[in-house]
Design an enzyme around this catalytic site. Structure first.
Site, PDB file in Angstrom:
ATOM      1  CD  GLN A  11      -2.603   1.134   2.796  1.00 19.65           C
ATOM      2  OE1 GLN A  11      -1.681   0.881   3.573  1.00 19.65           O
ATOM      3  NE2 GLN A  11      -3.750   1.500   2.759  1.00 19.65           N
ATOM      4  N   GLY A  12       0.905   1.987  -1.099  1.00 17.72           N
ATOM      5  CA  GLY A  12       1.637   3.163  -1.230  1.00 17.72           C
ATOM      6  C   GLY A  12       0.890   4.381  -0.900  1.00 17.72           C
ATOM      7  CB  SER A  71       3.477  -2.543   5.399  1.00 15.85           C
ATOM      8  OG  SER A  71       3.362  -2.072   6.438  1.00 15.85           O
ATOM      9  CD  GLU A 109      -4.454   0.374   6.976  1.00 16.84           C
ATOM     10  OE1 GLU A 109      -4.523   1.216   5.993  1.00 16.84           O
ATOM     11  OE2 GLU A 109      -3.244   0.222   7.359  1.00 16.84           O
TER      12      GLU A 109
HETATM   13  C1  LIG Z   1       2.924  -0.779  11.430  1.00 16.29           C
HETATM   14  C2  LIG Z   1       2.693   0.200  10.500  1.00 16.29           C
HETATM   15  C3  LIG Z   1       2.507  -0.156   9.104  1.00 16.29           C
HETATM   16  C4  LIG Z   1       2.601   1.057   8.142  1.00 16.29           C
HETATM   17  N1  LIG Z   1       2.208   0.622   6.936  1.00 16.29           N
HETATM   18  C5  LIG Z   1       1.951   1.396   5.950  1.00 16.29           C
HETATM   19  C6  LIG Z   1       1.694   1.105   4.639  1.00 16.29           C
HETATM   20  O1  LIG Z   1       1.953  -0.091   4.052  1.00 16.29           O
HETATM   21  N2  LIG Z   1       1.620   1.980   3.593  1.00 16.29           N
HETATM   22  C7  LIG Z   1       1.496   3.322   3.848  1.00 16.29           C
HETATM   23  O2  LIG Z   1       1.385   4.153   3.074  1.00 16.29           O
HETATM   24  N3  LIG Z   1       1.915   3.837   5.176  1.00 16.29           N
HETATM   25  C8  LIG Z   1       2.017   2.896   6.438  1.00 16.29           C
HETATM   26  N4  LIG Z   1       2.156   3.218   7.705  1.00 16.29           N
HETATM   27  C9  LIG Z   1       2.185   4.599   7.732  1.00 16.29           C
HETATM   28  C10 LIG Z   1       1.239   5.391   8.481  1.00 16.29           C
HETATM   29  O3  LIG Z   1      -0.095   5.405   7.864  1.00 16.29           O
HETATM   30  C11 LIG Z   1       1.783   6.683   9.069  1.00 16.29           C
HETATM   31  O4  LIG Z   1       2.745   6.498   9.954  1.00 16.29           O
HETATM   32  C12 LIG Z   1       0.550   7.276   9.867  1.00 16.29           C
HETATM   33  O5  LIG Z   1      -0.264   7.791   8.883  1.00 16.29           O
HETATM   34  C13 LIG Z   1       1.103   8.446  10.725  1.00 16.29           C
HETATM   35  O6  LIG Z   1       1.927   9.592   9.803  1.00 16.29           O
HETATM   36  P1  LIG Z   1       3.379   9.706  10.170  1.00 16.29           P
HETATM   37  O7  LIG Z   1       4.192   8.670  10.572  1.00 16.29           O
HETATM   38  O8  LIG Z   1       3.829  10.727   8.942  1.00 16.29           O
HETATM   39  O9  LIG Z   1       3.618  10.438  11.639  1.00 16.29           O
HETATM   40  P2  LIG Z   1       2.930  12.307  11.723  1.00 16.29           P
HETATM   41  O10 LIG Z   1       1.918  12.603  10.700  1.00 16.29           O
HETATM   42  O11 LIG Z   1       4.201  13.037  11.533  1.00 16.29           O
HETATM   43  O12 LIG Z   1       2.292  12.456  13.219  1.00 16.29           O
HETATM   44  C14 LIG Z   1       3.306  12.217  14.349  1.00 16.29           C
HETATM   45  C15 LIG Z   1       2.620  12.239  15.480  1.00 16.29           C
HETATM   46  O13 LIG Z   1       1.883  13.711  15.464  1.00 16.29           O
HETATM   47  C16 LIG Z   1       0.394  13.432  15.751  1.00 16.29           C
HETATM   48  N5  LIG Z   1      -0.207  14.401  14.902  1.00 16.29           N
HETATM   49  C17 LIG Z   1      -0.046  14.909  13.280  1.00 16.29           C
HETATM   50  N6  LIG Z   1      -1.050  15.603  13.193  1.00 16.29           N
HETATM   51  C18 LIG Z   1      -2.007  16.068  14.200  1.00 16.29           C
HETATM   52  C19 LIG Z   1      -2.993  16.722  14.536  1.00 16.29           C
HETATM   53  N7  LIG Z   1      -3.638  17.429  13.435  1.00 16.29           N
HETATM   54  N8  LIG Z   1      -3.649  16.779  15.541  1.00 16.29           N
HETATM   55  C20 LIG Z   1      -2.729  16.054  16.774  1.00 16.29           C
HETATM   56  N9  LIG Z   1      -2.064  14.941  16.565  1.00 16.29           N
HETATM   57  C21 LIG Z   1      -1.352  15.205  15.323  1.00 16.29           C
HETATM   58  C22 LIG Z   1       0.392  12.096  15.139  1.00 16.29           C
HETATM   59  O14 LIG Z   1      -0.940  11.620  16.098  1.00 16.29           O
HETATM   60  C23 LIG Z   1       1.450  11.376  15.564  1.00 16.29           C
HETATM   61  O15 LIG Z   1       1.453  11.066  17.103  1.00 16.29           O
HETATM   62  C24 LIG Z   1       2.486   2.356   8.517  1.00 16.29           C
HETATM   63  C25 LIG Z   1       2.733   2.777   9.619  1.00 16.29           C
HETATM   64  C26 LIG Z   1       2.961   1.885  10.670  1.00 16.29           C
HETATM   65  C27 LIG Z   1       3.185   2.196  12.232  1.00 16.29           C
END
Ligand SMILES: Cc1cc2nc3c(=O)[nH]c(=O)nc-3n(C[C@H](O)[C@H](O)[C@H](O)COP(=O)(O)OP(=O)(O)OC[C@H]3O[C@@H](n4cnc5c(N)ncnc54)[C@H](O)[C@@H]3O)c2cc1C
Length: 403
Positions: free
Chosen positions: A124-125, A159, A242
């Site tokens: 999933q991208g 992933s 999901e």
């Molecule tokens: C086990 C796992 C599997 C994954 N697999 C995939 C995959 O296959 N494909 C894919 O595309 N992605 C995948 N992801 C990525 C996942 O979708 C993102 O990590 C997630 O959407 C959070 O984005 P970020 O990591 O950029 O964190 P950020 O968006 O930078 O957030 C960092 C922190 O800030 C908080 N935050 C951000 N904005 C706000 C707001 N407006 N209000 C309050 N708090 C906020 C968040 O809650 C978090 O605690 C995976 C992640 C994990 C952990």
């Protein structure tokens, strides 16, 4: 309130239990590699009408009439004996139901059967550096050039991309449209010169995540799901699947039963840990959470079986939030019960089993693994905001100034 199953559903459960006595396999079949055994049993499950129940036969499913109570009996019974049912990786778990809803006839026939059999793996991208919670700000682009999309940009946290042959993902195709309206949902073959998959090593030692780089990568124009610029709506459908997968109470029950077993077999001061009042208290508290999830799931299933309109977003969001939190409580308790064994590093088998091995190092892996689902598919803070603002009508959260 009637919590009894109908005679038809009781009979269905009895027949299913008889069928599940065939797992684990025996005789010569038990000598096959585990993956082949699982696939064999899965195919038997499709034939018997238990696996991929809601996917039509022509696309590789068992094409059963919609019956959410039977679906929930199947999920419960398969989880109880640990038998291989529906594959839960990104293809069958997320993309297949999305394609059934939004895909063209060609896409369904070309892609769904092979992904259900596990012959073609998908990843999933969605996420990009800087576009996770604020996914709609994504910057990777796709530009139509004749009968192909030309793709540039980068995805992250993808992933299983290291084992996948295809990616379904979101790309900006209408740069001048508003951010949610300029995105399309594309299906892209990974094995091509314009794509580089770079693994990211995790603290558990596993390598499940990747960065995926696109440099003039190509995909046919008709590998778009839904209309051009409508990818956001399609991606919301995938996200519901999901969150449903993550919010599954059967997995919670499975892990909780293991934690009870661990408390029975672990000694504290020469006595089984389960005799310690502090441990008993914590187990009782968690049992309350697990039962609440099970009852809430039954309530939602009953509503769906009656055809009552579910406010889809709210229960799904709540399930995910609640289950990731409870799973963390369960795995933390198991981790503490390990004592000094908690310093063991997870083995390759622990990592590959998605935290399902019941060994000391397996419990360490479960503990580490349980942190991820609270972030995947939308982080907890974001879920809380959506439930509060859109579900409960609370005032909007403060937004940081756009500077
Ligand atoms: C086990 C796992 C599997 C994954 N697999 C995939 C995959 O296959 N494909 C894919 O595309 N992605 C995948 N992801 C990525 C996942 O979708 C993102 O990590 C997630 O959407 C959070 O984005 P970020 O990591 O950029 O964190 P950020 O968006 O930078 O957030 C960092 C922190 O800030 C908080 N935050 C951000 N904005 C706000 C707001 N407006 N209000 C309050 N708090 C906020 C968040 O809650 C978090 O605690 C995976 C992640 C994990 C952990």
């Amino acid at each position: 309130m009637d919590l009894e199953f109908s005679p038809e559903h009781r009979q269905f459960r009895d027949e299913l239990r008889a069928f599940l006595e065939g797992w684990p396999l025996s005789g010569a079949e038990a000598e096959l590699p585990l993956e082949e055994q699982e696939q064999l049993f899965r195919e038997r499950g499709i034939e018997a009408g238990y696996v991929y129940r809601n996917i039509p036969k022509e696309y590789g499913g068992s094409g059963q009439p919609l019956d959410v109570i039977k679906d929930s009996i199947v999920a419960e019974e398969y989880a109880r004996v640990g038998a291989p049912g529906n594959r839960i990786d990104q293809g069958p778990g997320l993309l297949a139901p999305t394609l059934i809803e939004f895909g063209t006839e060609e896409q369904k026939r070309e892609f769904v059967p092979a992904m259900l059999r596990g012959e073609v793996r998908w990843c999933q991208g969605y996420s990009e550096p800087g576009s996770g919670s604020d996914l709609a700000s994504l910057k990777s682009t796709a530009v139509l050039d004749g009968d192909e999309w030309v793709i540039n940009g980068q995805k992250i946290w993808t992933s299983n991309a290291q084992d996948a042959q295809y990616l379904f993902g979101l790309f900006r195709t209408e740069p001048d449209a508003k951010k949610h309206e300029g995105i399309s949902y594309l299906l892209v073959k990974l094995d091509q010169p314009g794509i580089e998959v770079r693994p990211l090593k995790q603290m558990s030692g596993g390598v499940d995540f990747n960065e995926v780089f696109f440099t003039d990568a190509r995909t046919p124009a008709d590998h778009i799901v839904g209309e051009r610029g409508q990818g956001w709506a399609v991606s919301r459908a995938t996200l519901v699947h999901e969150r449903n997968l993550i919010g599954n109470p059967n997995m919670m029950r499975e892990h909780f039963d293991q934690a009870i077993e661990l408390a029975r077999t672990t000694l504290r001061d020469g006595r089984p840990a389960i005799e310690d009042p502090v441990i008993r208290n914590r187990l009782a508290e968690i049992e309350g959470y697990v039962r609440t999830a099970e009852l809430s799931n039954l309530r939602q299933t009953t509503a769906a079986a009656r055809g009552e309109p579910l406010k889809v977003m709210l229960p799904m969001m709540m399930n995910k939030l609640y289950s990731t939190d409870t799973m963390q409580k369960i795995t933390s308790l198991a981790y503490e019960l390990l004592g000094s064994d908690g310093m063991l590093a997870p083995t390759e088998e622990d990592v590959a089993s998605y935290a399902r091995t019941h060994t000391p190092s397996g419990y360490v892996e479960q503990y580490i693994f349980s942190q991820g689902p609270a972030i995947a598919g939308g982080a907890t803070n974001i879920q809380l905001n959506i439930i509060g603002e859109r579900g409960l009508g609370l005032p909007r959260d403060l937004r940081a100034p756009k500077t």
